[in-house]
Design a protein around this motif. Sequence first.
Motif, PDB file in Angstrom:
ATOM      1  N   UNK A  78     -27.010  21.227  -0.724  1.00  0.00           N
ATOM      2  CA  UNK A  78     -26.076  20.114  -0.539  1.00  0.00           C
ATOM      3  C   UNK A  78     -24.950  20.194  -1.557  1.00  0.00           C
ATOM      4  N   UNK A  79     -25.324  20.563  -2.783  1.00  0.00           N
ATOM      5  CA  UNK A  79     -24.311  20.719  -3.817  1.00  0.00           C
ATOM      6  C   UNK A  79     -23.274  21.752  -3.428  1.00  0.00           C
ATOM      7  N   UNK A  80     -23.754  22.841  -2.783  1.00  0.00           N
ATOM      8  CA  UNK A  80     -22.830  23.903  -2.382  1.00  0.00           C
ATOM      9  C   UNK A  80     -21.823  23.411  -1.351  1.00  0.00           C
ATOM     10  N   UNK A  97     -17.287  12.505  -5.768  1.00  0.00           N
ATOM     11  CA  UNK A  97     -18.369  13.459  -5.512  1.00  0.00           C
ATOM     12  C   UNK A  97     -18.771  14.231  -6.763  1.00  0.00           C
ATOM     13  N   UNK A  98     -17.986  14.110  -7.841  1.00  0.00           N
ATOM     14  CA  UNK A  98     -18.429  14.784  -9.059  1.00  0.00           C
ATOM     15  C   UNK A  98     -19.647  14.090  -9.655  1.00  0.00           C
ATOM     16  N   UNK A  99     -19.822  12.796  -9.317  1.00  0.00           N
ATOM     17  CA  UNK A  99     -21.037  12.114  -9.765  1.00  0.00           C
ATOM     18  C   UNK A  99     -22.211  12.573  -8.912  1.00  0.00           C
ATOM     19  N   UNK A 100     -21.933  12.755  -7.612  1.00  0.00           N
ATOM     20  CA  UNK A 100     -22.993  13.206  -6.714  1.00  0.00           C
ATOM     21  C   UNK A 100     -23.522  14.574  -7.140  1.00  0.00           C
ATOM     22  N   UNK A 102     -23.701  15.853 -10.102  1.00  0.00           N
ATOM     23  CA  UNK A 102     -24.600  15.721 -11.249  1.00  0.00           C
ATOM     24  C   UNK A 102     -25.961  15.205 -10.792  1.00  0.00           C
ATOM     25  N   UNK A 103     -25.944  14.260  -9.834  1.00  0.00           N
ATOM     26  CA  UNK A 103     -27.215  13.708  -9.382  1.00  0.00           C
ATOM     27  C   UNK A 103     -27.994  14.683  -8.521  1.00  0.00           C
ATOM     28  N   UNK A 104     -27.287  15.512  -7.765  1.00  0.00           N
ATOM     29  CA  UNK A 104     -28.005  16.516  -6.968  1.00  0.00           C
ATOM     30  C   UNK A 104     -28.712  17.506  -7.883  1.00  0.00           C
ATOM     31  N   UNK A 105     -28.011  17.900  -8.942  1.00  0.00           N
ATOM     32  CA  UNK A 105     -28.657  18.782  -9.916  1.00  0.00           C
ATOM     33  C   UNK A 105     -29.864  18.093 -10.527  1.00  0.00           C
ATOM     34  N   UNK A 106     -29.698  16.795 -10.824  1.00  0.00           N
ATOM     35  CA  UNK A 106     -30.807  16.041 -11.404  1.00  0.00           C
ATOM     36  C   UNK A 106     -31.968  15.954 -10.427  1.00  0.00           C
TER      37      UNK A 106
END
Lengths: 304, 230
Positions: A78-80, A97-100, A102-106
């Motif tokens: 999803x991050x990709x 989406x830059x917050x998203x 970070x959360x996807x990585x988390x």
Amino acid sequence: MSATLLAIGHIVLALVGAPLLLGIINRTKAVFAGRRGQPVLQPYFDILKLMRKGAVYSSTTTWIFRAGPAVTLAAVLTGLCIVPFAGAKPLLAFQGDLILIAYLLALSRLMTVLAAIDTGSSFEGMGASRELTFSMLAEPALFVGLLALARVTHSLSLDGILYKTGVTGWSIGAPALVAAALFVVFLTENARLPIDDPDTHLELTMIHEVMVLDHGGPDLGLVQCGSALKLWLLGILIVGVASPNLADASLWLREGFAVAGLAALAVLVGIVESFMARMRLMKVPQLLIGAGALSVLAAILVLG
Amino acid sequence: MNDLISILVVVIIMSDFLLLAAGSLRAAVRIIGFQGLALGVLPLCAHQNGLTLRLVAIAILVIILKAVVFPRLLLRSLRESGAPRTITFFVGPVSSLLLGIFVLGSSLWWGYLLPLPERSPYTLAVPMVFFTIVTGLLLLVSRRQALMQVIGYLALENGIYAFGVFFAQSESMLIELGILLDVFVGVFIMGIMVFHISREFDNIESSQLSTLRDWFRGSRRPAGGGGTLR
């Protein structure tokens, strides 16, 4: 329509090309050590080999253990879809989406940690604890750095930030600082050398490897796929931050720049790993907070 | 020119962070020397009305003193004192770095409260000055070795000097020289003191210096006059 096709092509490129970065890193390390080294395509062979095997599950594990690798991989995929490659529009782009990302990585990290704890092994719990401690310290560096860039480019979307930082005044300094901070985050998130040794199997020093010890067969293959894609994802983030504004360049030039940037990053990681020993565990927070300080400095530069 | 100053200011801020994170005395001395070099170049870029011979002379003097003489003196006393090379802390490097980030943020705020008198293009100059001064104070109070306190004092002085570069462009050369001489003598004396302390006692940890008196309550006098703790 063609923009969508291009974005899908970039995701396919990531899926195909990500393990190659690991191969390049290994080959660089081999060259510096004076060895011939494994084939550059070895990570592909490893993943294919694992995919053909059967899985063994401990009876103490629950569905979380089986979901772990898949969710991790899904989060990174999803991050990709969000991070632009070579300045082209990503599949998904929206303000914030830059917050998203970070959360996807988390999320990917959380599932790895939960799957590790689910095995009930105290050893894996130790790795999980270390991973969470360090990622907690890496998060501010990532966030503050991205916010500094958001301030420079007046955009809260990665699409508007990456490959867009022009070169006037302070904005020379800030992306360089953020790129340096992100490089430390990159090494931490991908369990590379000064922070964590991906090759070690010495129990006192392992962080990431220890969490996937109980995965086997296709699950381990998914884990390795996921970590290769994570390498690619954070890699294109760094390349995008460090790149000059390429909005006017031709398509092939931009694509070539991004691919060459990724390859150069892999070589750089290989060089860092050849010349640095693993840090003492107590020293790692210092490095991560140092990276955070770089990000804060970048943020202050663009505020001032 | 403006960009060059910006880069120098960032370099000085980064060297402050490095000082806060440093783990070995030798590295700390190198960093303070490097900071001195950056400070020496600063007046060459910060002047608004032409390079004068006076400015160049001051820059050269500052570079020689801060980047060559002080580090050499400090390295010498480090070598001859035979003290352990690793820094010992009251406040560890991680907490120091966190404090540093906090201080950098607050100095930005102080910088807004106290801008330079004339409208200056260097918005970060005053925060940098405050940050360097407070870094010096932090080093003074949070490190155990006497040598680190000399370095903290130097960082403090560097901050004040940087303030002078931006603030008092027309101050007389005599005052500049007086300040430099003061610091020189200060470092000189402190270097000698560190050397003597370490020769007289087992270590140069300032925390041990509180037991300097002859009479030691409740127990017999510790051997060598100071603590034997390493």
